[in-house]
Design a protein around this motif. Structure first.
Motif, PDB file in Angstrom:
ATOM      1  N   LEU A  87      48.640  48.454  30.928  1.00 39.93           N
ATOM      2  CA  LEU A  87      47.134  48.470  31.220  1.00 39.93           C
ATOM      3  C   LEU A  87      46.547  49.770  30.462  1.00 39.93           C
ATOM      4  CD1 LEU A  87      46.645  47.714  34.993  1.00 39.93           C
ATOM      5  CD2 LEU A  87      46.126  46.044  32.885  1.00 39.93           C
ATOM      6  N   LEU A  88      47.531  50.848  30.493  1.00 37.18           N
ATOM      7  CA  LEU A  88      46.492  52.144  29.852  1.00 37.18           C
ATOM      8  C   LEU A  88      46.721  51.831  28.245  1.00 37.18           C
ATOM      9  CD1 LEU A  88      46.020  55.093  30.252  1.00 37.18           C
ATOM     10  CD2 LEU A  88      48.441  55.497  29.549  1.00 37.18           C
ATOM     11  N   VAL A  89      47.626  51.147  27.668  1.00 30.79           N
ATOM     12  CA  VAL A  89      47.722  50.960  26.273  1.00 30.79           C
ATOM     13  C   VAL A  89      46.475  49.998  25.850  1.00 30.79           C
ATOM     14  CG1 VAL A  89      48.878  49.823  24.595  1.00 30.79           C
ATOM     15  CG2 VAL A  89      50.012  51.169  25.739  1.00 30.79           C
ATOM     16  N   ILE A  90      46.237  49.012  26.574  1.00 31.31           N
ATOM     17  CA  ILE A  90      45.089  48.045  26.307  1.00 31.31           C
ATOM     18  C   ILE A  90      43.840  48.828  26.663  1.00 31.31           C
ATOM     19  CG2 ILE A  90      43.973  46.087  27.050  1.00 31.31           C
ATOM     20  CD1 ILE A  90      46.625  45.728  25.528  1.00 31.31           C
ATOM     21  N   PHE A  91      43.591  49.581  27.578  1.00 29.49           N
ATOM     22  CA  PHE A  91      42.543  50.545  27.720  1.00 29.49           C
ATOM     23  C   PHE A  91      42.016  51.285  26.745  1.00 29.49           C
ATOM     24  CE2 PHE A  91      40.648  54.422  29.296  1.00 29.49           C
ATOM     25  CZ  PHE A  91      39.346  53.773  29.808  1.00 29.49           C
ATOM     26  N   LEU A  92      43.204  51.860  26.381  1.00 30.91           N
ATOM     27  CA  LEU A  92      43.014  52.840  25.135  1.00 30.91           C
ATOM     28  C   LEU A  92      42.358  52.079  23.776  1.00 30.91           C
ATOM     29  CD1 LEU A  92      45.971  55.711  25.730  1.00 30.91           C
ATOM     30  CD2 LEU A  92      43.435  55.999  25.855  1.00 30.91           C
ATOM     31  N   LEU A  93      43.176  51.083  23.621  1.00 30.56           N
ATOM     32  CA  LEU A  93      42.949  50.376  22.507  1.00 30.56           C
ATOM     33  C   LEU A  93      41.411  49.842  22.444  1.00 30.56           C
ATOM     34  CD1 LEU A  93      44.535  48.584  20.177  1.00 30.56           C
ATOM     35  CD2 LEU A  93      44.215  46.793  21.728  1.00 30.56           C
ATOM     36  N   PHE A  94      40.741  49.582  23.486  1.00 27.97           N
ATOM     37  CA  PHE A  94      39.549  49.067  23.433  1.00 27.97           C
ATOM     38  C   PHE A  94      38.682  50.472  23.635  1.00 27.97           C
ATOM     39  CE2 PHE A  94      41.447  45.238  24.503  1.00 27.97           C
ATOM     40  CZ  PHE A  94      40.748  44.211  23.835  1.00 27.97           C
ATOM     41  N   LYS A  95      38.868  51.450  24.369  1.00 29.91           N
ATOM     42  CA  LYS A  95      37.864  52.582  24.544  1.00 29.91           C
ATOM     43  C   LYS A  95      37.875  53.180  23.017  1.00 29.91           C
ATOM     44  CE  LYS A  95      37.216  56.908  25.836  1.00 29.91           C
ATOM     45  NZ  LYS A  95      35.897  57.459  26.342  1.00 29.91           N
ATOM     46  N   ILE A  96      39.050  53.550  22.457  1.00 28.86           N
ATOM     47  CA  ILE A  96      38.914  54.127  21.277  1.00 28.86           C
ATOM     48  C   ILE A  96      38.368  53.214  20.183  1.00 28.86           C
ATOM     49  CG2 ILE A  96      40.285  55.117  19.254  1.00 28.86           C
ATOM     50  CD1 ILE A  96      42.398  55.955  21.293  1.00 28.86           C
TER      51      ILE A  96
END
Lengths: 699, 95
Positions: free
Chosen positions: A283-292
């Protein structure tokens, strides 16, 4: 005339072949497809010591006893194209496994070079290799390479040139005695009546002999005797002999010490593959992917837009009026070029960022772990964990996502995932969503998030229906490797990103430009017309309006802009730009180049600062809170209601309005599948949009 | 640890023929996290087995189970990690 050398790079998956190729060929790379299939083909060109070296990066494979498409490609290339040199890249830390492929390559008796890659990594793990001894045993030049810093790449080029000047053929592997005797017999027997054996001398290659033996049925009684002796088929015996040879070679040349260095991958995997923590890592990786990708690129997108609107466009216009261009040229320029192509260019920062992060993720080695962690959930839905990767890629672009479904060996799994991908919202759709959501809704981020979610739900629903109807049957097993974690080489990541951005720019320059011009022309046909609604474009748009009216699209200008949007969704806005800007009075202001340039340069600094700052905030900030073409915003505001805007966005989300996606689906799944899916997506889009519009209009 | 829940319970009864011949034999599927073993043999010679052999899971090799999740099993073999599903793992005899 320079002589050319054809070099095949062969090796197991994840051994670093591509990185070595990047080091050797720098930017002189070509990415394409193998003929007839969608397996990616990478080629590199190097001029070295008066030779043109042409590298062909074969797909990463474990064996040359081909079963999968990848293996067939590699096999056919080596067998039929007969490269001048084969560079066998071995991951030193996994040499024992890799040497099977080496053994099989030796049977082809082509000039060969062995590259022991990542020997530094191996040393840390206590693995030592006697490279000279490997070379002596096989009669093959052996070099050490390092993908991280490019060590050994020059030596590789030297050895390639040497090999081309004085071809050195490897010693074919020796197998079990009785098997060898039998192969010798076939060699002598076949000496007559043969022309092209593929061997360098008047002899068949070991590989050819083995093939003849396996295909010989009951011709040789020794074969029958051997099969009886070992209680297995001749192919099984040969397979075991190859393993034995590889094992023997490994034991002879490699040594393993106990190392106190714990493998970093094991440490990370303790968390990344953990039943609970692993899910949160995902979840964190996906969140960061979209956030960044969103927050970091937004300030740059706004800046690009300003750069085009406030510097490039006025500069070009003032130049045009300087040279005394007529009335229609500036008009064409500001409406078709700036309004159409310029608008789409604005999204380069977003697309570039998404590709950059996806490449980073892929090269870090984390990607396949997603498949493992998620399979626990997806297999209950009848979906393969491996399918998560194409689906995630779908959020970047549907086209490579559909291509990535080839990692699913089972046809049923592949088609299920392929039918879900087009519902995963890509940045092209986001372009449209962010424009409309900001304009019509107080909380645009919520609306956009909801649309992404709707896409996923419709995708799952589609898969569910397909599983109950066309694709019944059990979920297939899977086997895959989890590569070690590696710090990606940033230059390579940039190279990959650049290739993708280039193809987007190319589309903007060709497809989107052509669409903008066609629309502009249609809008201005017949010439000198007084009323826009009498133009050819209006005529076409009006013809399809009745179909779209029930979902709230009643304005001919919107239905017209949907036609070219089939080339690519983002065109919908640019064609609206072209259609509507005809209505807008162009305001002429004084333009001074130097202050305008200064403003832009200052703006770039500001944008960089803003991007970096946005990374410090934990939540995903609203997309494009302000900005966007003010003029276009105003006219669109008057053409839509919130209900029809929402229905319009849903329609564009679900309908596969993308020529490239349909084309790649046709290539991967057949024309029938692609067209059926296109029709299905249209019906689905219309249906959902209809319900939303009708309900929304009541509120 | 959690076993493969997707398979129906009656499965064991219908597969008695196979179960009989392999009843006493321990398979890779039976190993728990952290456990190490040697590969003895494969019960079947299908494409999946050919592939895992080429990937390094060969007779006589020592393997360690790193993680099990749903139907997936992560196996470490020398320096590589391979994910296989339990329907493949049950065809691999270990000791």
């Amino acid at each position: 005339m320079t002589k050319s050398i054809k070099v095949a790079l062969a090796g197991n998956p994840n051994v670093g072949k591509t990185t070595l190729l990047n080091h050797a060929a720098k930017t002189n790379l070509k990415v394409g497809n193998w003929a007839g299939v969608t397996v990616e083909k990478k080629e590199g060109f190097v001029s070295y010591r008066g030779y043109d070296i042409h590298f062909i990066d074969l797909p990463g494979i474990y064996t040359l006893e081909p079963i999968s498409e990848d293996e067939w490609i590699a096999y056919n290339f080596i067998a039929d194209e007969k490269p001048d040199v084969v560079v066998n890249v071995i991951e030193t830390t996994n040499a024992e496994r890799d040497l099977l492929l080496t053994t099989e390559l030796l049977e082809f008796e082509r000039p060969m070079i062995i590259a022991l890659n990542m020997s530094d990594e191996a040393k840390k793990l206590g693995i030592e290799v006697d490279a000279e001894h490997v070379g002596e045993l096989l009669d093959v030049p052996v070099i050490r390479t390092n993908g991280r810093n490019g060590d050994g790449v020059e030596e590789m080029l030297d050895k390639i040139v040497e090999s081309a000047e004085r071809p050195r053929y490897p010693r074919a592997p020796k197998y079990e005695e009785q098997l060898e005797t039998l192969l010798d017999r076939i060699q002598t027997e076949g000496r007559d009546g043969r022309n092209d054996s593929g061997a360098h001398h008047d002899k068949l290659t070991k590989r050819a002999l083995i093939k003849m033996l396996v295909d010989s049925d009951g011709r040789y009684e020794e074969k029958v005797r051997l099969e009886k002796l070992y209680k297995k088929g001749i192919d099984g015996i040969i397979k075991d002999e190859r393993y034995a040879f590889a094992r023997g070679l490994f034991d002879e040349t490699f040594r393993k010490r106990k190392s106190r260095n714990r493998d970093i991958t094991d440490k990370i995997d303790k968390i990344a593959l953990h039943p609970i923590l692993g899910f949160f890592v995902f979840l964190l990786v996906i969140f960061l992917l979209f956030k960044i990708s969103f927050d970091f690129s937004t300030p740059f997108m706004n800046w690009t837009e300003g750069f085009i609107d406030n510097l490039l466009a006025p500069l070009a216009l003032s130049l045009l009026s300087h040279v005394g261009a007529g009335k229609w040229l500036p008009q064409f320029f500001s409406q078709a070029i700036v309004g159409g192509v310029g608008f789409v260019i604005t999204f380069v920062p977003l697309i570039g960022m998404i590709y950059f992060l996806l490449a980073l993720l892929e090269m870090s080695g984390y990607m396949p772990r997603i498949a493992f962690v998620m399979d626990r959930f997806t297999h209950k839905l009848g979906l393969h964990g491996k399918g998560m990767i194409p689906l995630l890629l779908g959020f970047g672009c549907n086209v490579p996502a559909v291509m990535a479904t080839r990692t699913l060996e089972n046809r049923r799994d592949k088609f299920l995932v392929m039918a879900m991908i087009p519902f995963m919202s890509c940045p092209a759709r986001l372009v449209v969503f962010s424009f409309f959501a900001v304009l019509f809704f107080p909380h645009p981020a919520v609306v956009i998030f909801g649309l992404y979610l709707l896409g996923i739900v419709i995708g799952l629903l589609t898969a569910f229906v397909l599983r109950k109807t066309a694709y019944r049957g059990k979920l297939s097993h899977f086997v895959m490797e989890l590569p070690p974690y590696r710090v990606p080489r940033i230059r390579t990541v940039f190279q990959i990103t650049w290739v993708q951005v280039k193809s987007f720019l190319y589309r903007a320059g060709t497809l989107i430009f052509a669409a903008s011009v066609v629309i502009w022309v249609l809008l201005n046909t017949p010439p000198n017309l007084k009323n826009q609604s009498d133009s050819a474009a209006a005529y076409v748009g009006k013809a399809i309006t009745p179909v779209l009216a029930p979902i709230g699209i009643k304005d001919w200008r919107i239905s017209t802009s949907l036609i070219p949007a089939f080339l690519a969704r983002e065109i919908v806005l640019s064609s609206m730009g072209t259609i509507y800007s005809v209505d807008i009075q162009q305001k002429t202001t004084e333009f001074h180049f130097v202050p305008a340039l200064e403003t832009q340069l200052n703006g770039l600094g500001e944008a960089t600062k803003e991007s970096l700052m946005s990374l410090l905030t934990p939540k995903i900030q609203t997309l494009q809170t302000e900005g966007g073409d003010q003029n276009l915003q105003n006219v669109i505001r008057s053409s839509f209601t919130p209900a029809s805007a929402l229905s319009f966005m849903i329609f564009l989300l679900l309908y596969t309005s993308c020529l490239a996606t349909v084309a790649v689906m046709a290539r991967e799944g057949g024309k029938k599948f692609a067209l059926l899916f296109l029709a299905y997506s249209f019906v689905m889009a219309w249906g959902v949009a209809f319900v939303v519009y009708q309900v929304g209009s009541l509120i | 640890m959690n076993t493969f829940q997707g398979a129906p319970k009656e499965k064991k009864l219908t597969d008695t023929a196979i179960a009989d011949s392999t009843a006493q034999k321990k398979t890779l599927k039976d190993l728990s996290i952290g456990e190490a073993a040697h590969i003895v043999d494969f019960f079947k010679e299908n494409d999946a087995v050919k592939k895992i052999e080429a990937m390094g899971l060969r007779r006589g090799k020592r393997i360690t189970i790193i993680q099990k999740l749903g139907r997936g099993i992560v196996v470490k073999i020398s320096n590589s990690r391979i994910v296989i599903t339990s329907d493949v793992a049950k065809n691999i005899e270990v000791e």
